[in-house]
Motif scaffolding. Sequence first.
Motif, PDB file in Angstrom:
ATOM      1  N   GLU A  39      12.101  -2.992  -8.252  1.00 13.98           N
ATOM      2  CA  GLU A  39      11.408  -1.718  -8.109  1.00 13.98           C
ATOM      3  C   GLU A  39      11.117  -1.142  -9.494  1.00 13.98           C
ATOM      4  N   SER A  54       5.160   7.228  -9.129  1.00 15.60           N
ATOM      5  CA  SER A  54       4.883   6.089  -8.255  1.00 15.60           C
ATOM      6  C   SER A  54       6.124   5.216  -8.132  1.00 15.60           C
ATOM      7  N   VAL A  56       6.732   1.248  -7.108  1.00 19.27           N
ATOM      8  CA  VAL A  56       6.106  -0.035  -6.815  1.00 19.27           C
ATOM      9  C   VAL A  56       7.206  -1.072  -6.600  1.00 19.27           C
ATOM     10  N   ARG A  65       3.173  -4.250  -1.002  1.00 18.65           N
ATOM     11  CA  ARG A  65       2.492  -2.952  -0.965  1.00 18.65           C
ATOM     12  C   ARG A  65       2.954  -2.048   0.178  1.00 18.65           C
ATOM     13  N   TYR A  68       5.239   0.485  -1.368  1.00 14.34           N
ATOM     14  CA  TYR A  68       4.776   1.394  -2.417  1.00 14.34           C
ATOM     15  C   TYR A  68       4.928   2.835  -1.905  1.00 14.34           C
ATOM     16  N   ALA A 182       2.850  -0.132 -11.461  1.00 14.33           N
ATOM     17  CA  ALA A 182       3.404   1.213 -11.256  1.00 14.33           C
ATOM     18  C   ALA A 182       2.585   2.253 -12.004  1.00 14.33           C
ATOM     19  N   PHE A 185      -0.797   2.683 -10.188  1.00 17.04           N
ATOM     20  CA  PHE A 185      -0.631   3.379  -8.912  1.00 17.04           C
ATOM     21  C   PHE A 185      -0.420   4.885  -9.132  1.00 17.04           C
TER      22      PHE A 185
END
Length: 200
Positions: A39, A54, A56, A65, A68, A182, A185
Amino acid sequence: NQNAEAHFQKYVNKSADKLRGLEEIKEKLGLPELPKRIECYDISHFQGAETVASQVVFEDGVPARDYYRRYKIRTVQGVDDFASMYEVLSRRFKHTEYEDPQLLVVDGGKGQLAQAVKILQEVGRQDIPVVGLAKARTESEFQKQEVQGTEERIFIPGRANPVTFKTNSEALHILTGIRDEAHRFAITYHRKLRESSSLE
């Protein structure tokens, strides 16, 4: 049949590469087990306003995903990455229905890593291994050979010198891949929030 077989073989080869990459990460970072779930978290703010984060997740070396997550920071005023990360990890680890990661990656060097270690202790999850991933500085600040070997440095708790991987190694691709994902995102979420607020 030939196309299907070639596609399957390509998948098998890719999976084998990912497994070798995860094994190298485990070995070089001294992890207790293979990091099948990794992570990474990224904090993003725009001119001191609307801080977001974020989450990820990579499983078996590839993006997962479905796991996420995006976080709006609720408890922090202004720019305070430590407090923001504390809020995010506190909220994350209240979700006991999620599988624990075998590795947590933070973007940054010793300072950011030290913060992450402290936060994990405070939320009672010091059992989770954490590393900091930082881009190398200019060539003049390091021995030339080291910078040519890798542009990224991985810091682990309790060790002064960074761990380095070969530039083309699958292990480094996995670690930089999750860090970059990350960041992407978080930025995408931030842009979306700014666009929606400007329309109001």
